[in-house]
Design an enzyme around this catalytic site. Structure first.
Site, mmCIF file in Angstrom:
data_model
loop_
_atom_site.group_PDB
_atom_site.id
_atom_site.type_symbol
_atom_site.label_atom_id
_atom_site.label_comp_id
_atom_site.label_asym_id
_atom_site.label_seq_id
_atom_site.Cartn_x
_atom_site.Cartn_y
_atom_site.Cartn_z
ATOM 1 N N CYS A 139 44.963 42.741 12.615
ATOM 2 C CA CYS A 139 46.392 42.642 13.482
ATOM 3 C C CYS A 139 46.169 44.679 13.471
ATOM 4 C CB CYS A 139 47.329 42.340 12.739
ATOM 5 S SG CYS A 139 49.447 42.515 12.533
ATOM 6 N N TYR A 155 49.984 37.187 70.529
ATOM 7 C CA TYR A 155 51.012 37.984 71.045
ATOM 8 C C TYR A 155 50.671 38.945 71.726
ATOM 9 C CZ TYR A 155 48.108 40.342 67.048
ATOM 10 O OH TYR A 155 47.059 41.127 66.603
ATOM 11 N N LYS A 162 54.362 40.457 61.615
ATOM 12 C CA LYS A 162 53.630 41.112 61.159
ATOM 13 C C LYS A 162 52.431 39.623 61.041
ATOM 14 C CE LYS A 162 51.419 45.879 60.654
ATOM 15 N NZ LYS A 162 49.572 44.564 60.114
ATOM 16 N N GLU A 217 59.175 40.641 66.314
ATOM 17 C CA GLU A 217 57.758 40.168 66.396
ATOM 18 C C GLU A 217 57.207 40.041 64.815
ATOM 19 O OE1 GLU A 217 54.128 39.799 68.554
ATOM 20 O OE2 GLU A 217 55.910 39.866 70.225
ATOM 21 N N ASP A 259 49.264 38.529 58.852
ATOM 22 C CA ASP A 259 47.874 39.341 57.997
ATOM 23 C C ASP A 259 47.101 38.402 58.081
ATOM 24 O OD1 ASP A 259 47.037 41.293 56.449
ATOM 25 O OD2 ASP A 259 48.270 39.983 54.542
ATOM 26 N N CYS A 298 54.091 40.622 8.171
ATOM 27 C CA CYS A 298 53.370 41.188 9.173
ATOM 28 C C CYS A 298 54.872 42.028 9.895
ATOM 29 C CB CYS A 298 53.174 41.317 10.315
ATOM 30 S SG CYS A 298 51.792 42.491 11.719
ATOM 31 N N CYS A 305 48.725 36.833 14.223
ATOM 32 C CA CYS A 305 48.574 37.247 13.352
ATOM 33 C C CYS A 305 48.966 36.304 12.013
ATOM 34 C CB CYS A 305 48.704 38.896 13.427
ATOM 35 S SG CYS A 305 49.317 39.210 11.292
ATOM 36 N N CYS A 343 49.330 45.013 10.389
ATOM 37 C CA CYS A 343 49.164 44.889 9.061
ATOM 38 C C CYS A 343 47.264 44.707 8.970
ATOM 39 C CB CYS A 343 49.544 43.584 9.069
ATOM 40 S SG CYS A 343 49.040 42.072 9.288
ATOM 41 N N LYS A 393 56.019 47.786 57.625
ATOM 42 C CA LYS A 393 55.158 46.926 56.613
ATOM 43 C C LYS A 393 55.932 47.265 55.203
ATOM 44 C CE LYS A 393 51.117 47.365 56.641
ATOM 45 N NZ LYS A 393 49.710 48.094 56.576
#
Ligand code: IVH
Length: 650
Positions: free
Chosen positions: A393, A211, A104, A102, A106, A414, A409, A396, A299
Site C-alpha cells: 500500500c 455528397y 461530415k 450536411e 467520418d 490504513c 489494501c 500504510c 469540427k
C-alpha cells in the site's frame, strides 16, 4: 440473365438506399442463386458490373495509380461559432449566399466513375491529385449502385464509412480470434478498402454516402442542393439529413441540433459541412490551393487528445482498492485542463501496453472521468519505462491482496482508507454535511480531530481550538457544526449509505431502509432473510451481515450521539407523484437537477435516467438532450419547469 441483374439491382437499391424493400429476402436469394448458376455455366457472359461481384473474390496484385480529372480537395476547418460567423462574413463580401448544411461523415473520400450508367472505377483521394484504384472493393459496397438510372457518363464523390454496428461486430469478432482491435470506424473503413483481396471489404459491411458532383454544369445543374437531388434520382445514397438554409443563424442551429443528436446516428460524424448552394457563386468564390473557399467544415470539439504520460501514481480508495493513475502533461479536453487519468487496474495497463513516457490518447469516459484510451507506439523513443504494479500500500505499506483484477489494501487502519471513508460519510447522497471539502477532512484527520465517522459529532467539543485554525473563523466553524447537527435528523437510508458498507450503494440503502424501517431490525436480519428482499443478492446480504457483526461498536457510538436511525419514508407524498416515473432533461432555472430529484422522491415519485413507454412524465429544461426527442417519439407527456413546479404546489 439481364432481367435477373435488373431485378437484383433494383432490390439492392430499395433495400440499402431507400430502406423500403418490395421483395422478400427469400426471393432475393433465389434471384441471386439463379444468376450465380447462369454465370457458372457461361463464364464468358459474366459482366463487370454483375451484382455477384458484391460478395468479393476479385484479387488484385497492386493498387493502380489514377489521376483525378479535377483534384479532390479537402475542406478548411472552423471550430466555434465565431469562426462560423467569420466564414459567413467572408462569403458575404462577395455574394449573397444560401447554405447547404450536411453531416461530415467520418470515413474516407471516394470518387466513383460511371460510363454509360455503369460503375467503371472507384478511387481513393490519395494526395488529392493522384489516388488509388479500389474498384474491386468499391463494388462490394451495397450502397454503391453498380448501375444508375440513366445511361450517362458521370463522376460523383462521397464518403465510404463503416456503421457503428458493423464496427462493433467486427471488433467483437477480432476479440474472439485474438486479433488487435481497430481504433475507430474510420480506420476500419480505410483498412478495408486498402485490401488487395475484395473478399475482406465484402465481409466488412461498408457503406457510402454521395455528397459532391464535380461537374454540375455538364448536367445543367445550378445549385448544390439540385445536384444532391439529381444524384439521389440516379440511385445514389444521399444522406437524408441535409438541409438548405437561408443564413448563418440557421447554420448555427443546424450545428447545435446535430451536436446534440450525433450519438443517435448509426454512423460516426466528426462535424458539419457548410456549402454555399449556388454553383455560380461557388465558381466566383473559387479555391485556394487546398480548399474550396465556398465551403468549410465545422469540427466538433475533440473527444480525444494526445499527451505524454509522465508517471504512474497509485491511489487508495475507500474500499482499499489501489488504482494506478496516469500523471499527464496537462492538456485541454472538452473545456477543462486534464493532468490525471485513471488506468483502472494492472490488467488494463498491461492489455494496453502502457509504459511511462508514452504518448497516449485520452478521453473523458461518460464525459466525466478522463481515461487513457491507447498508446501511440509509433512515437516511442526507446526511453519508456515498463509499468510494474506495486506490492505494498502506498500509504500504510501493508502487503496488497489481489482479488479478481484489482489489488486491495486490507489494513483496516490504513490512513488513506479512513480518510476516504470520512469523505464518503459527508457526501451528498450520504449524510450530506455541507462545508467539508476533501482537504478539510484530510487536515482534521491528520490533526487527530477526525479518526472515525462518529468523530464528526464530537467536533463541537473542540470548537474553540478549531476556530483558531488557519483558514477558519467563528462563522465557518459555526456553519460546519450546524450542518453536522442537522445531519442527525436524516432518514435511515442516508446513514446506511454513509457507513460505507461494501456493495451497499445509495439505491440499496433505500431498499433496505424502506423494508426494515429502523437499524435494529436490519442488524437483527439474518442472511437468508435479507436474501428474500427484492434486488438484494448474496453478495450484498453477506456484506451487510459481516458489517454489523464487526462494526466495533460504531452503531452504538452513533446512537449515543442521538442520530436518527429510523426510516422517515416519503415525507411529503403527493398523488401527482406517488408511484410515477419521471425523467429530467435540460437545465432547470430555479432548482438544480439533484434538488428536483429529491423533491420527486420525497413526494413518492421515481426518477429514471432514460425515457421508455413506462415513463409518466419528462421534465424539460433549457437545452434539453435526446430524452426530449424520445419523449415526443414515444408520446410521453412533457412538463416544462413551470408546469412541474405547479404540480409540486398542488
Ligand atoms: S465536401 C469540394 N461533404 O471531409 C468538396 N466532405 O475534411 C469537398 N467529408 O475530404 C468535400 N462528409 O472526405 C464534403 N458532407 C460532406 C462530407 C465531406 C465528410 C470528408 C471528405 C473531405 C473531408 C474534409
Amino acid at each position: 440473365m439481364n432481367e435477373l441483374i435488373e431485378l437484383i439491382n433494383k432490390a439492392n437499391y430499395e433495400y440499402y438506399i431507400m430502406d423500403n424493400p418490395s421483395i422478400t429476402d427469400q426471393e432475393y436469394d433465389r434471384y441471386m442463386q439463379e444468376l450465380i448458376k447462369i454465370e457458372k455455366l457461361h463464364p464468358e457472359w459474366v459482366k463487370d458490373d454483375s451484382p455477384t461481384k458484391r460478395v468479393g473474390g476479385e484479387v488484385i496484385s497492386q493498387f493502380k495509380k489514377i489521376v483525378h480529372e479535377k483534384p479532390m480537395l479537402s475542406l478548411s476547418n472552423v471550430f466555434n461559432e465565431e469562426e462560423v460567423r467569420d466564414f459567413d462574413e467572408k462569403i458575404k463580401k462577395e455574394v449573397v449566399p444560401n447554405y447547404v448544411c450536411e453531416l461530415k461523415i467520418d470515413g474516407l473520400s471516394v470518387s466513383l466513375l460511371y460510363e454509360n450508367g455503369k460503375l467503371v472505377r472507384g478511387a481513393t483521394r490519395g494526395d488529392g491529385v493522384t489516388g488509388e484504384d479500389i474498384t474491386h472493393n468499391v463494388k462490394t459496397i451495397k450502397t454503391v449502385p453498380l448501375v444508375i438510372n440513366q445511361p450517362i457518363d458521370i463522376e460523383v464523390r462521397g464518403e465510404i464509412y463503416m456503421s457503428k454496428k458493423s464496427f462493433n461486430q467486427l471488433n467483437e469478432k477480432r476479440k474472439l480470434t485474438n486479433q488487435e482491435l481497430l481504433a475507430n470506424p474510420r480506420n476500419a473503413a480505410a483498412g478495408s478498402v486498402r485490401q488487395l483481396d475484395s473478399k475482406v471489404a465484402a465481409s466488412r459491411n461498408l457503406d457510402c454516402f454521395i455528397y459532391h458532383l464535380p461537374n454540375p454544369e455538364d448536367y445543367n445543374i445550378k445549385t448544390h442542393y439540385e445536384a444532391l437531388e439529381f444524384m439521389k434520382s440516379l440511385g445514389f445514397n444521399v444522406n437524408p439529413n441535409i438541409e438548405l438554409v437561408e443564413n448563418v443563424d440557421e447554420v448555427l442551429k443546424y450545428i447545435d441540433k446535430w451536436t446534440k443528436k450525433r450519438d443517435e446516428l448509426p454512423y460516426e460524424i466528426d462535424g458539419i459541412v457548410i456549402k454555399t448552394n449556388d454553383i455560380k457563386q461557388q465558381q466566383l468564390l473559387g479555391f485556394t490551393s487546398k480548399y474550396p473557399k465556398w465551403a468549410t467544415a465545422y469540427k466538433f470539439p475533440a473527444l480525444e487528445v494526445l499527451t505524454k504520460l509522465k508517471d504512474i501514481k497509485f491511489t487508495v480508495g475507500r474500499t482499499g482498492q489501489v488504482t494506478p493513475n496516469a500523471v499527464l502533461e496537462p492538456v485541454r479536453l472538452m473545456g477543462s485542463v486534464i493532468s490525471r487519468a485513471t488506468l483502472h487496474n494492472e490488467d488494463y495497463v498491461l492489455a494496453k501496453h502502457i509504459k511511462i513516457g508514452d504518448i497516449v490518447s485520452i478521453r473523458k469516459a461518460g464525459d466525466v472521468i478522463p481515461e487513457v484510451v491507447a498508446v501511440k507506439k509509433e512515437r516511442r523513443t526507446g526511453n519508456e519505462i515498463d509499468f510494474k504494479m506495486i506490492e505494498n500500500c502506498p500509504i500504510c505499506h501493508s502487503i496488497l491482496i489481489k482479488k479478481d483484477s484489482a489489488y486491495y489494501c486490507v489494513n483496516e487502519k490504513c490512513d488513506k482508507k479512513k480518510i476516504e471513508n470520512l469523505i464518503h460519510f459527508v457526501s451528498r447522497d450520504a449524510m450530506y454535511i455541507e462545508g467539508f471539502g476533501d482537504r478539510i477532512i484530510e487536515d482534521f484527520y491528520n490533526m487527530g480531530y477526525l479518526k472515525d465517522i462518529d468523530d464528526f459529532y464530537n467536533l463541537k467539543n473542540y470548537k474553540e481550538e478549531l476556530k483558531e485554525l488557519e483558514g477558519f473563523g467563528e462563522k465557518s466553524i459555526n456553519n460546519l457544526l450546524e450542518s453536522i447537527e442537522k445531519s442527525k435528523e436524516n432518514s435511515l437510508e442516508r446513514l446506511l449509505f454513509g457507513l460505507g458498507i461494501r456493495y451497499v450503494g445509495s439505491k440499496t440503502s433505500k431498499i433496505l431502509a424502506k423494508k426494515y424501517k429502523n437499524i435494529d431490525n436490519l442488524i437483527n436480519a439474518k442472511y437468508e432473510e435479507l436474501l428474500t428482499t427484492k434486488d438484494i443478492g448474496e453478495r450484498i446480504a453477506q456484506s451487510v451481515v459481516e458489517y454489523f457483526a464487526n462494526d466495533n461498536g460504531m452503531i452504538d457510538k452513533l446512537k449515543r450521539h442521538n442520530i436518527n436511525m429510523l426510516y422517515l419514508g416519503k415525507t411529503n407524498v403527493n398523488e401527482n407523484f406517488d408511484g410515477k416515473i419521471f425523467v429530467l432533461t435540460g437545465t432547470l432555472s430555479s432548482i438544480t437537477r439533484n434538488e428536483a430529484k429529491e423533491k420527486i422522491e420525497e413526494m413518492g415519485g421515481n426518477v429514471s435516467g432514460s425515457v421508455s413507454k413506462k415513463t409518466d412524465f419528462v421534465i424539460v429544461g433549457e437545452n434539453p438532450g435526446s430524452k426530449y426527442d424520445d419523449a415526443i417519439k414515444l408520446n410521453v407527456p412533457i412538463l416544462n419547469e413551470q408546469e412541474f413546479l405547479s404540480k409540486i404546489n398542488n
